[in-house]
Design a protein around this motif. Sequence first.
Motif, PDB file in Angstrom:
ATOM      1  N   PRO A 221       0.809  -1.216   0.000  1.00 24.50           N
ATOM      2  CA  PRO A 221       0.000   0.000   0.000  1.00 24.50           C
ATOM      3  C   PRO A 221       0.845   1.270   0.000  1.00 24.50           C
ATOM      4  CG  PRO A 221       0.118  -0.910   2.214  1.00 24.50           C
ATOM      5  CD  PRO A 221       0.848  -1.874   1.319  1.00 24.50           C
TER       6      PRO A 221
ATOM      7  N   ASP B 189      -2.347   7.642   6.485  1.00 24.87           N
ATOM      8  CA  ASP B 189      -2.755   8.885   5.836  1.00 24.87           C
ATOM      9  C   ASP B 189      -2.267  10.091   6.627  1.00 24.87           C
ATOM     10  OD1 ASP B 189      -4.351   8.799   8.074  1.00 24.87           O
ATOM     11  OD2 ASP B 189      -6.262   8.877   7.007  1.00 24.87           O
TER      12      ASP B 189
ATOM     13  N   TYR C 158       0.055   5.662   0.125  1.00 25.04           N
ATOM     14  CA  TYR C 158      -0.938   6.737   0.221  1.00 25.04           C
ATOM     15  C   TYR C 158      -0.388   8.003  -0.423  1.00 25.04           C
ATOM     16  CZ  TYR C 158      -4.156  10.125   2.290  1.00 25.04           C
ATOM     17  OH  TYR C 158      -5.084  11.128   2.481  1.00 25.04           O
TER      18      TYR C 158
ATOM     19  N   TYR D 283      -5.438   5.763  -1.610  1.00 31.93           N
ATOM     20  CA  TYR D 283      -4.591   4.610  -1.313  1.00 31.93           C
ATOM     21  C   TYR D 283      -4.363   3.837  -2.608  1.00 31.93           C
ATOM     22  CZ  TYR D 283      -5.905   5.576   3.520  1.00 31.93           C
ATOM     23  OH  TYR D 283      -6.121   6.189   4.739  1.00 31.93           O
TER      24      TYR D 283
END
Length: 482
Positions: free
Chosen positions: A29, A259, A31, A36
């Motif tokens: 992942p 985040d 951000y 995302y």
Amino acid sequence: MKGNYNIFYTPEKQYPGMPHGEMCGDFMPFYWQGTYYLFYLYKYCVYAVETTDFVSFGQPFLVLRNGSPDDQDWHIGTGSVFAHDGLFLFHYTGFCEGNQDADGKNEQVVMRATSRDLKHWEKDTDFYFRPDTRYYGNLHWRDPHVIWNEELGKFCMLITATQKEGACLRTGCTAVYVSADVRNWEHYKTLYAPRTFITHECHDCFRMGDKWYLTFSNYSRWWETRYRVADSFDGPWEVPEQDDMFDGREFYAAKSVTDGNKRYMVGWESIREDCRDSGRHLWGGNLLVHELVPRKDGRLGVRLPETIRQSFGKVLPIETVPMQGSFREDTEGITGDVPDGFGWAALGSLEETCLFRTTISWKEGTEAVGLMIHADAALEKWCQLRLEVRHGKILMDRYNRVDGDQSYQDERPVTFHENKAEITLVVSGNIMLVYVDDVALTSRCYEIGTGTVGIFAEYGSVRCTQTQLLEQETAEKPMGKN
């Protein structure tokens, strides 16, 4: 019951006998500006999908295509993405099984690609990081994870490696290299080498509050993601008391993403061979995301991401129907008394994808309490979330574990407080995700349809309050930008 496109993302429906290459796994992942980007392995390449909420997902797109059988990246393996100096860099693993034991070649090499927009990537043919045999073995050399380390004031690359000497299948270690410009890397140290595992795959390392956390996955026993805790990046890294996992033995290759406010563990829930309950666990499966919850003692718990919880807004009816034992309903909740064995009450019908939550409590001396899931009236088929309160654990059980089917149960240790726990259950297709306070346990049940949700008690009393059964506001959406 096949395939889950909402919440538990996968690029295609599951089907019996689906081969390794058709499954997705090892989510990486990243951000960026409110979105995302979930990079993942699929068909020996790297694909990605975008989401803003872990509920709805865009169309998957190809990021890196694998090479020919003669290329180092014949199969592409796990890595990481980060931004530096106006450029996105993706360090990844190049696998070429034909290179093993070949002079001057390596089966696993760290490679790199670059991008300006996170969509179009170009392989950097000048970057080729072979196993550093001065310090490590010559085979396992993969899963590069790059972070900016404020404590050191440098970039750090964590690599899955093995010590040059040691006991069989116990040489797994975490190698760290540092750089000031992300182009020239030098050896820093072996960060963690407990002489316990074959390898430490899919590393991550991050700081929350005043603690550092090192996460990794290994296949020595189960599919599992574990973590360690330290006061500084250099360690010493300690095993958390009681439990060092985020979920059960089917949650794998989880990496974190933040985040700037919340941090999530993004991994996958393993499927079973031929989509059978008795099948062995296979590599790959469905996306599974937990929000991290720091505890006062420095350990980590998890909970359902708020965006997923908020997507369930349609209230479904609840009606208490005693099936066995004495159950009664009042204005505040439901109480069951079953001093002589097992008893249960049905509460409502589960939809294909829905959420059930309740606060459950029990009297001192009760053996076990919990949920009946996908149950029918005669209990010919059922799943069960058991809070074994006298043993300090939760487990998922199912109806057909008799005679020829003695597969293990999925379980986690839990510390219960004041004979009470908050339970959240999400079902979607064959997946059952449950949180008991801040402890998660995810499992599957293939050979059963949707059914009833209910509560049970064994040798004692149970009470449920603040009970809700919810469905998502909109029907399951097809894949695409929503």
